[in-house]
Enzyme design. Sequence first.
Site, PDB file in Angstrom:
ATOM      1  CB  CYS A 383      -0.942  -0.117   1.175  1.00 57.18           C
ATOM      2  SG  CYS A 383      -0.463  -0.702   2.750  1.00 57.18           S
ATOM      3  CD  GLN A 430      -0.612  -8.866   0.740  1.00 54.61           C
ATOM      4  OE1 GLN A 430       0.235  -7.772   0.525  1.00 54.61           O
ATOM      5  NE2 GLN A 430      -1.169  -8.931   2.029  1.00 54.61           N
ATOM      6  CG  HIS A 434      -3.884  -0.455  -2.018  1.00 55.69           C
ATOM      7  ND1 HIS A 434      -2.845  -1.201  -2.477  1.00 55.69           N
ATOM      8  CD2 HIS A 434      -4.064  -0.706  -0.684  1.00 55.69           C
ATOM      9  CE1 HIS A 434      -2.307  -1.940  -1.468  1.00 55.69           C
ATOM     10  NE2 HIS A 434      -2.966  -1.680  -0.385  1.00 55.69           N
ATOM     11  CE  LYS A 517      -8.491  -8.075   9.712  1.00 55.63           C
ATOM     12  NZ  LYS A 517      -7.279  -8.720   9.380  1.00 55.63           N
TER      13      LYS A 517
END
Length: 689
Positions: A383, A430, A434, A517
Amino acid sequence: MSENAASEAPSQAAAPAESISITRDGETASIERGTTGTTLFAADKTTVVMRVDGELWDLSREIPAGAAVEAVDIASPDGLNVLRHSTAHVMAQAVQQLYPEAKLGIGPYITDGFYFDFDVAEPFTPEDLKKIEKAMQKLINQTQQFEREVVSEDQAKAAMADEPYKLELLGVASAAAGAGGAAEAAEGASIEVGGGEITIYHNVDRHGERIWSDLCRGPHLPNTKLIANAYAVMRSAAAYWRGKESNPQLQRLYGTAWPTKDDLKAYKERLAEAERRDHRRLGSELDLFSFPDELGSGLPLFHPKGGIIKREMEDYVRTRHIEAGFQYVGTPHISKDGLFHTSGHLPYYADTMFPPLHVDEERDAEGNITKQGQDYRLKAMNCPMHNLIYRSRGRSYRELPMRLFEFGSVYRYEKSGVIHGLTRVRGFAQDDSHSYVTKEQAPDEVRHLLSFVLSLLRDFGLDDFYLELSTRDEDSEKFIGSAEQWAEATKVLEDVATETGLELVADPGGAAYYGPKISVQARDAIGRTWQMSTVQYDFNQPERFGLEYQAADGTRQEPVMIHAAKFGSIERFLGVLTEHYAGAFPVWLSPVQVRAIPVAEPFNDYLTEVVAKLQAAGVRAELEDSSDRFPKKIRTASKDKIPFVLIAGGDDVDAGAVSFRFRDGSQDNQVPVDAAVARILAAIESKEG
């Protein structure tokens, strides 16, 4: 007094018992003052504890007036936890009976079982485990009662004088109380101390004698008879006290307990099936991946066959992302560590990041520093770098939502004790995205992301889900942002999660430091739950990085950032899929989709042409033309879990056909070659097994 006088005296009848009102299982009820749970639930043979005003209590405790009381069945989640923790006490009692010098660590319940840590002179052997099980059965047969005693700190210290680890827990709890807060002394240690008062539980024999005691919050079963013989001591392992490598290494005994023998048998069968599906074993047998010691812990190598699966997954997911409006980007594996201070990950996540690499420092011949160096970090998350891409130029509201996606290689310093095959590694890719949106767009973007990740998981054969909502711990200082921001973000996630109709489970305190989340929890073919995708609402990083966009009215506004990882990591998801399918991947993912096996050598050329035709159509097909006998070739193909085995003999050649042999051993004979190719292509296209 005369006999007549005595007969004329007024009767001294006992005063009627005082009644109190309670709520029992949602209904108002009247009971005598002094009634315990044992009396109230005497007819409920499977009730093992009670819930009083939301807290679990031993049945032996007196029920207060006005209390809301519920029965807790032994087969319920709370009942199972109590059963297992009580069995842990019996196991510890048996260990100290067999090994009097053993010192007690902690003994909490865990998923499907329990453990207890011991300081012993020698590690436990398999023979020791059998002895402990037998000793436990003798104790269980005595129908010992679990007796609760509330004690002062000094009384607890006196009772635990010979147990140094228990004394340490008391000291930690006391220090935390003095500081006005709570301290987690160790994983599972809250089962021992905390929650206000200090209690000791005694195992009491039939004569009322206390024969073993332990510091414990409880509650416990009424007696050991409820453990029956549906328990087992499963294995032993080393464990550092309080999880710190600088502390003494103890021996941990793992066990399990169930309400009935049938439940225990079913559990052991599930374990056996899980062992057969272990992705580490299948990865070796199917030549998919390996974990060489020379490479380092938690760093897998993908072999050609495993690489095919990984590539298929990545290609498919990349295409799906682009179709769904994501833009593919790329970021480096390393960065100045100041970037992670800006994002807020340092110092919060420092323990899970690799130590800094100090570079660019220069020294003269005398060793004096002439140029200061700087610290770099292996990237642990994508991120911060995606934020730099967003910030690289001015943005307009017309560009939002902006969705950036990559397979970013990240590295996390997982403790060696938790690394597990592909499902817990130190280096992984991963599948991270975003989304940068206006605050008004946030609900729709969360809705879009959640729908997208669920559809992706279904494409890979997972379709049994529930959702978990992780929120802020109000008592923790690790979370940043205002209470109003957290409330607003949490409501957005909760509303969208509720819309899906899936079960929504609360996870208080489980949020990331920057926002709440949603986690997608998926059940595999044998009912195990795996955390898959996460969708996180972040109102902190945009502010930290100074992210802005020009709104329609010309003002500069701050976007909301929404993180989404679809599988968590490609490596972990491949490990989960390997176990879900027991290595028998769907045709589209199988490294070898077709293996052609001639009945005899004269038919090699015929099948060579068939294989070439399949390969030209994009099918991963190969010819088995070794010198092995035909039956062995068939057995090998079965062991390799090949979806389609094509066989050809004289009759097949004469008919211009092949015979199918499937994974389940069934066959379909003399299928024309063109029809066979079409059938295989259709199976691949359908993405079914």
